[in-house]
Design an enzyme around this catalytic site. Structure first.
Site, PDB file in Angstrom:
ATOM      1  CB  SER A 239      -0.935  -0.046   1.204  1.00  0.00           C
ATOM      2  OG  SER A 239      -2.073   0.715   0.963  1.00  0.00           O
TER       3      SER A 239
ATOM      4  CG  ASP B  12      -6.529  -3.157  -3.455  1.00  0.00           C
ATOM      5  OD1 ASP B  12      -7.316  -2.342  -2.940  1.00  0.00           O
ATOM      6  OD2 ASP B  12      -5.284  -3.030  -3.455  1.00  0.00           O
TER       7      ASP B  12
ATOM      8  CG  HIS C 254      -5.096  -2.981   0.097  1.00  0.00           C
ATOM      9  ND1 HIS C 254      -4.731  -2.246  -1.008  1.00  0.00           N
ATOM     10  CD2 HIS C 254      -4.586  -2.313   1.164  1.00  0.00           C
ATOM     11  CE1 HIS C 254      -4.042  -1.177  -0.619  1.00  0.00           C
ATOM     12  NE2 HIS C 254      -3.929  -1.205   0.693  1.00  0.00           N
TER      13      HIS C 254
END
Lengths: 495, 495
Positions: free
Chosen positions: B186, B425, B450
């Protein structure tokens, strides 16, 4: 940079110059030879010809978000649209990255200016922050007295300046697909390499002339610079080399005698009496280094100096020969200004830059034609603390830009950089002299000097110099051709 | 980052929720679903197992040389030597780059920990500046109240921190030839990509999971995130999608009636009465987005929610179905905490980071299952000025790291980056989903969520996930093998 500076520490030698006071003398930052470099016979190309000056509201601090960092200052850049093919054709942009001097008359834009028509390139010339008209407080002196403001005076900020201006220009000119080639010499060459490495999305390629990117953090031996200077003299004349080598002790001997400094002052025709023998030795040091660094055709200053030294009438003593060497090079009868406390902004600015991040440890070592001396980081730090109250960060340049194991690191990373070097240039010892990959290419000339290839061509340029410039031209043309092919394939654009 | 945040501006829609006061409401920074995300059944791997904590005296400001910048702070990093093959073997180093959370229990170190033995790798886990124990003033709150100190809280400084620590470690361990692979997910994945691009001399390769490096400066459409959320629901059940799509107007309708908010509060079992209908809508927004973002096997939250919505008894009205959807997912009978004013440091820190440089314009747009809304930079700026007195720099990320035309730019520049993404995601919409070159590789799974691939493997992992991790392993093994070959050829070292 017109004059990458040597960081020279005069240390205790066995010479007569030694006295306890020397031990505590701060190391000196020697500006390169500008003062002693002979006036060029052909005046450098004027940058103002065809260029228009603009100013950009530049962010003072790109890497912070405190109130101060939102301040802006006016940064100068000059544009020349004369030869540009325009954005619909995605015609290239040549960006000359300013170094530690004001924009203006600059001998190093010759290559860019001569090749712009052939590439139909827009020419951009950006002034380095804090120099010239791009000073946040209006003058170098004021800025350097301000402990906060001068903090923003460094290479990472300068590269971000260049990125902002070039992106701004591309947007303004709708030239999103125009490839940018950045060009720079010496410190400006370091900036060009680093810019291509850090901002590949802005610069498609870099031409870096005489860029000693490896002269940091002991990647290059400290005596490499002076070894090349010495080799330049040796190659021209072994006897000249030996005369110079012997001269230091002669100077010390005379200086140690009663009225010795007066004798030396007279002998060397100094403008005012020498304060100590180091003053003379360093004057000579700068001159020899300068002639080596700028050992340009057609006169070849090292040959001139050695011509004078070797050609002195039989029976001339060592120092007499040295004087003859100076006179042969400088060819005038003016007194010699050995006082070396320059006040101009390049010196001041460079003093700051080398006291903060650009620590290039350069000294004589023990095996050159100079007196033995070693660079001492602790002495250098002392000098910097005294001058600015700051501690240099000698490892930062390699932390941020790399340098160690460059071949291993960049073999499969990065592309499109020309490392151009002339081996007579002492700074070539800190340059990249071998190809790293197909597109990280070293262009090396045996007889080349500092940044010579970036200067305007002259009718009497030697064949190797003509070839060097042609090679560089061909490589850049190749990059641009390949770029258009990729662009066309990626964007399906008709070109 | 555990939770890349959505920058959501609720704007004027035709819904009944509209009232003049909304026009002036600041855009809200929605932390990702943490609060609503269901507790993981398997607790994340504890980072403390086998790791020892150290602190590094980190430079506060790498890019300046003013007195403040020489200040240092303690930065935490954790080491695990258990599996390391040691420096004589040039055994690799895996460096997990901390994101917007304190070090500690972190589900995303599973991949690193599981693969360390196979690579005989040293494991390093570095905390991001200002989070956890790496805060210059001891607490996020204090630091964010200090206009000078918080200025140093940004990604470029964080990358330089990582570089300093990793170089320090290599020196300390005499592991100069140990290749470093950086890993992150991320926001941490963005950092991993950027680190490889900016510090190739430190990191030999990067594994970036779910890193939306293209969600800046309008490279990715603003509604891309919510389009994926909506698609996730549509793919599971068209009727579920439509029920949700219709629900917003239903909520508005009830809210506009007398005692409407009390009715809604009761229906949705909120912990205290709703202040307005936006509070409920945003609670639902966060929940849907969260289930999509973390639509992990074996339960697949989107399927759970839709199971509840579609499986409600015949005749259940729209909002009754929504409630059934929530209950099916959360499976508990607790009241629903719709109050969204988190006080924890990740929220606070991220609010600063998105108000300074990490401006990712994300909103519903007009063609998703959510109510229409658009991101407004001017509203966002207003919010930031109000919160911190600063103006965001929405173009800085692309100026410094690039992003536009990434394929064209990086095709012949850079190497050794894995862009790993799961298409369920929503952040995959801002990721790199196609190979750029042989060694800038996209690993994409249709059903991935994710950062799932960075978590520890589980016995019931689906085949595609097992394959994804194997692919990543193979690619990294390839890089390291090639590195040793180049090292051997360059240094002539026996390995």
């Amino acid at each position: 940079m017109n004059n990458l500076k040597r960081v020279v520490l005069l240390v205790i030698t066995i010479s007569y110059c030694f006295s306890p006071s020397h031990q505590h003398r701060p190391p000196r930052l020697s500006l390169l030879q500008r003062g002693i470099r002979k006036k060029l016979e052909n005046e450098p190309t004027s940058i103002s010809k065809g260029f228009t000056t603009y100013f950009y509201d530049q962010t003072l601090d790109h890497f912070n978000y405190n109130p101060q960092s939102y301040t802006t200052f006016k940064q100068r850049y000059d544009l020349n649209f004369k030869h540009w093919g325009g954005s619909p054709r995605h015609a290239p942009i040549f960006a000359f990255l300013g170094d530690e001097a004001a924009l203006g008359r600059h001998p190093r834009v010759g290559f860019m200016m001569e090749n712009a028509p052939r590439f139909r390139a827009l020419q951009v010339y950006i002034e380095h922050r804090f120099y010239g008209e791009s000073n946040p407080l209006g003058s170098m002196k004021k800025s350097l007295q301000n402990a906060t403001i001068r903090g923003y005076f460094n290479s990472a900020q300068a590269l971000a300046d260049y990125a902002e201006i070039l992106i701004y220009l591309k947007n303004k000119l709708s030239a999103h697909n125009s490839p940018i080639i950045v060009i720079g010499g010496s410190y400006g060459g370091q900036l060009a390499v680093w810019f291509r490495l850090k901002y590949p999305h802005v610069a498609h390629g870099a031409l870096a002339s005489s860029a000693p990117i490896l002269y940091f953090d002991d990647i290059t031996p400290q005596d490499a610079y002076y070894s090349v200077v010495s080799k330049d003299f040796w190659d021209v004349s072994e006897s000249c080399y030996k005369t110079i080598q012997k001269s230091w002790l002669e100077i010390d001997k005379i200086a140690s005698k009663p009225h010795g400094l007066a004798v030396l002052s007279k002998k060397f025709n100094t403008c005012r009496q020498l304060r100590n023998c180091d003053e003379l030795k360093e004057y000579l040091d700068r001159m020899y280094a300068g002639t080596a660094q700028y050992d340009d055709p057609p006169t070849y200053p090292v040959t001139q100096v050695c011509g004078g030294i070797d050609g002195a009438p039989k029976g001339t003593d060592i120092l007499g020969r040295i004087v003859a060497g100076i006179n042969a090079y400088l060819e005038d009868t003016k007194c010699r200004d050995t006082d070396y406390t320059p006040s101009y902004e390049t010196y001041q600015g460079w003093n700051w830059q080398t006291c903060s991040e650009l620590v290039m440890p350069i000294d004589h070592g023990y095996d050159t034609m100079f007196w033995p001396s070693n660079f001492s980081l602790s002495e250098w730090s002392k000098h910097c603390r005294r001058s600015f109250g700051v501690e240099p960060r000698p490892h930062w340049i390699t932390t941020y830009y790399g340098g160690q194991d460059i071949k291993l690191i960049l073999k499969k990373f990065a592309s499109n950089i020309i490392f151009s070097n002339g081996l007579r240039d002492p700074y070539s010892s800190g340059g990249v002299l071998q190809n790293i990959s197909d597109s990280l290419v070293a262009v090396v000339t045996t007889n080349g000097s500092h940044c010579l290839d970036l200067e305007s061509s002259k009718p009497d340029d030697p064949e190797w110099l003509v070839t060097q410039r042609k090679t560089v031209f061909r490589i850049i043309r190749g990059w641009i051709k390949e770029y258009y092919a990729t662009l066309s394939a990626t964007h399906k654009l008709a070109l």
